[in-house]
Design a protein around this motif. Structure first.
Motif, PDB file in Angstrom:
ATOM      1  N   PRO A 104       0.812  -1.223   0.000  1.00  0.00           N
ATOM      2  CA  PRO A 104       0.000   0.000   0.000  1.00  0.00           C
ATOM      3  C   PRO A 104       0.846   1.274   0.000  1.00  0.00           C
ATOM      4  N   PHE A 105       1.786   1.391   0.951  1.00  0.00           N
ATOM      5  CA  PHE A 105       2.631   2.581   1.041  1.00  0.00           C
ATOM      6  C   PHE A 105       4.102   2.199   0.950  1.00  0.00           C
ATOM      7  N   ALA A 106       4.792   2.749  -0.027  1.00  0.00           N
ATOM      8  CA  ALA A 106       6.243   2.625  -0.056  1.00  0.00           C
ATOM      9  C   ALA A 106       6.805   3.515   1.049  1.00  0.00           C
ATOM     10  N   LEU A 107       7.635   2.955   1.905  1.00  0.00           N
ATOM     11  CA  LEU A 107       8.197   3.717   3.016  1.00  0.00           C
ATOM     12  C   LEU A 107       9.662   3.344   3.217  1.00  0.00           C
ATOM     13  N   GLY A 108      10.522   4.345   3.153  1.00  0.00           N
ATOM     14  CA  GLY A 108      11.928   4.170   3.481  1.00  0.00           C
ATOM     15  C   GLY A 108      12.240   5.010   4.709  1.00  0.00           C
ATOM     16  N   ASN A 109      12.366   4.366   5.864  1.00  0.00           N
ATOM     17  CA  ASN A 109      12.497   5.096   7.132  1.00  0.00           C
ATOM     18  C   ASN A 109      13.904   5.047   7.700  1.00  0.00           C
TER      19      ASN A 109
ATOM     20  N   ALA B 144       4.503  -0.693  -5.159  1.00  0.00           N
ATOM     21  CA  ALA B 144       3.702  -0.012  -4.141  1.00  0.00           C
ATOM     22  C   ALA B 144       2.739   0.940  -4.844  1.00  0.00           C
ATOM     23  N   ALA B 145       1.559   1.097  -4.262  1.00  0.00           N
ATOM     24  CA  ALA B 145       0.531   1.916  -4.911  1.00  0.00           C
ATOM     25  C   ALA B 145       0.563   3.368  -4.474  1.00  0.00           C
ATOM     26  N   MET B 146       1.121   3.657  -3.284  1.00  0.00           N
ATOM     27  CA  MET B 146       1.132   5.026  -2.768  1.00  0.00           C
ATOM     28  C   MET B 146       2.480   5.349  -2.144  1.00  0.00           C
ATOM     29  N   TYR B 147       2.725   6.641  -2.049  1.00  0.00           N
ATOM     30  CA  TYR B 147       3.963   7.127  -1.436  1.00  0.00           C
ATOM     31  C   TYR B 147       3.657   8.462  -0.766  1.00  0.00           C
ATOM     32  N   LEU B 148       3.946   8.555   0.534  1.00  0.00           N
ATOM     33  CA  LEU B 148       3.703   9.784   1.299  1.00  0.00           C
ATOM     34  C   LEU B 148       5.032  10.405   1.681  1.00  0.00           C
ATOM     35  N   ASN B 149       5.264  11.619   1.179  1.00  0.00           N
ATOM     36  CA  ASN B 149       6.488  12.339   1.544  1.00  0.00           C
ATOM     37  C   ASN B 149       6.383  13.763   1.028  1.00  0.00           C
ATOM     38  N   GLY B 150       7.496  14.500   1.112  1.00  0.00           N
ATOM     39  CA  GLY B 150       7.468  15.907   0.765  1.00  0.00           C
ATOM     40  C   GLY B 150       7.530  16.177  -0.721  1.00  0.00           C
ATOM     41  N   SER B 151       7.189  17.400  -1.080  1.00  0.00           N
ATOM     42  CA  SER B 151       7.205  17.819  -2.484  1.00  0.00           C
ATOM     43  C   SER B 151       8.616  17.810  -3.061  1.00  0.00           C
TER      44      SER B 151
END
Length: 447
Positions: free
Chosen positions: A196-201, A278-285
């Motif tokens: 669902p969310f690609a996340l690299g933390n 992954a279908a979504m990615y949440l991060n900055g512009s």
């Protein structure tokens, strides 16, 4: 004998003439050397060392080199360092000892307050007025302390959700407007074996974006404002915050994020998104320049941009972001360094440079300039439209919280992502850090 006297006087006269010329030459050289300006070296530390920062780095490098060419007596040590090390370790210790770089990239908001309070940051208020620049900035509130300005933003940002339109259309998914709808989307994607969310933390703060969004959605903006002001009747161990982090915990348990997210870089997460894993990615512009797929040149046209869902359909979907990324100067510069640093700073903040940041770096300008968003590509155009339509914005929590509390905040979210901490324990740890911070402030008479 007469021959000797005739030619002898000529020789003496010639020697005197040569000595006079030599003396005049030495005097002239001494005068020229005394007029040469002293050599000046200033350090400028940045953290533009990620792939998405390359266009911005190139713009500022060119400005620095142009300045050096125009000022041969000035050398600018343009040094790079990891952002987390710079913000959380090195700059903090340097501010304590009074040995920060001459110029440096930093974040406005809570991060600069202890530096301004201890007179470690240069006050730019009068210089801004003299340059006629103050009114050209969109927002300086996060750089202002006691009505004085201690740094300048060079870009703004927003933190939207990027989503793959092709995947959504293929699965019959509509962009979710509420958290309940987002939960349904996550279930559909997991059933199709899509992340669902690609996340690299790897750097810890990317997961913090999810946390501040759910905390904002469940509790609204007032609670965090009261907490960062140190009001004693409120606590991070609030029922609304507990519900928020339990929602985050639910997503972690359901596999809503990239496997082993704490060990993935931002670039690796973006690759999962651009390659359709992954279908979504949440991060900055700031990541827009990386939202491309070399094997599919038209991929940016398949990317949609949406705000983070609200708790209820009637609630507004505020956008995290602001004008918090900028440059500060040390308050302890001698006159020569101060002059050089301010001259260089003035070269950074021009309409031409801001326009370059928009078209080449795909960054939101911090100054009022005209530009055509349609000439920046489909993703940036959607993002700027989203910013214009957002009913409200709020400052990301890692800019809002004091550095001490923010360290605890990002650490516990990292622990949650790794499955090593539950929501209730996470909030207790943040609250403990907040209580300790405010006790120290009050004991120091800084309430």
């Amino acid at each position: 004998m007469r021959w000797f006297w005739n030619w002898g006087w000529i020789g003496v006269y010639g020697a005197i003439l040569i000595l006079a010329l030599l003396w005049a030459t030495l005097q002239h050289q001494g005068s020229v050397e005394s007029e040469q300006p002293d050599k000046v070296t200033i350090t400028f530390r940045h953290f533009w060392n990620k792939e998405h920062d390359k266009p911005v780095l190139g713009i500022f490098e060119n400005i620095v080199r142009s300045y050096e060419q125009a000022h041969p007596n000035v050398k600018v040590n343009f040094e790079s360092i990891d952002q987390t090390i710079h913000r959380e370790q090195k700059l903090k210790s340097e501010m304590v000892t009074g040995t920060p770089p001459d110029m440096f990239v930093l974040f406005g908001g809570a991060e600069i307050l202890p530096y301004a309070r201890s007179n470690r940051l240069m006050d730019l208020t009068d210089w801004l007025e003299d340059q006629g620049l103050r009114e050209q900035f969109k927002d300086l509130q996060h750089w202002t302390f006691d009505q004085r300005i201690y740094g300048l933003p060079f870009e703004g940002h927003a933190e939207p959700i990027y989503y793959n339109r092709v995947i959504f259309q293929r699965l019959g998914i509509e962009p979710p407007k509420t958290l309940a709808e987002l939960n349904d989307v996550i279930s559909v994607l997991r059933a199709e074996d899509i992340i669902p969310f690609a996340l690299g933390n790897e750097d810890r703060w990317p997961a913090g974006i999810f946390a501040h969004y759910v905390m904002d959605r469940y509790a609204g903006p007032s609670l965090i404002d009261q907490l960062v002001e140190g009001q004693q009747h409120v606590s991070f161990e609030d029922e609304a915050y507990l519900l928020a982090l339990e929602q985050l915990e639910k997503w972690i348990d359901e596999g809503a994020f990239s496997p082993a997210a704490n060990h993935l870089s931002t670039e690796e997460a973006i690759t999962q998104f651009t390659q359709g894993e992954a279908a979504m990615y949440l991060n900055g512009s700031w990541d827009i320049t990386l939202l491309r797929n070399d094997s599919q040149p038209d991929f940016p046209f398949d990317v949609g941009v949406m705000p983070f869902p609200a708790l209820h359909e009637a609630d507004e979907r505020s956008l995290a972001g602001g004008y918090t990324i900028g440059i500060g100067l040390s308050a302890d510069l001698d006159e020569a360094k101060k002059q050089a640093a301010l001259e260089l700073l003035s070269m950074f903040y021009t309409p031409a440079v801001q326009t370059q940041l928009v078209y080449e770096g795909l960054r939101v300008p911090s100054m009022d300039i005209d530009y055509d968003a349609n000439q920046t590509g489909p993703v940036f155009a959607q993002m700027t439209e989203l910013m214009e339509q957002a009913p409200s914005t709020f400052v990301p929590y890692d800019n809002k919280l004091s550095p001490e509390v923010n360290t605890a905040y990002l650490k516990v979210i990292e622990e949650m992502i790794g499955g090593r901490m539950k929501a209730k324990a996470a909030l207790a740890h943040i609250q403990q850090s907040s209580v300790k911070y405010w006790q120290l402030r009050r004991n120091a008479g800084e309430e």
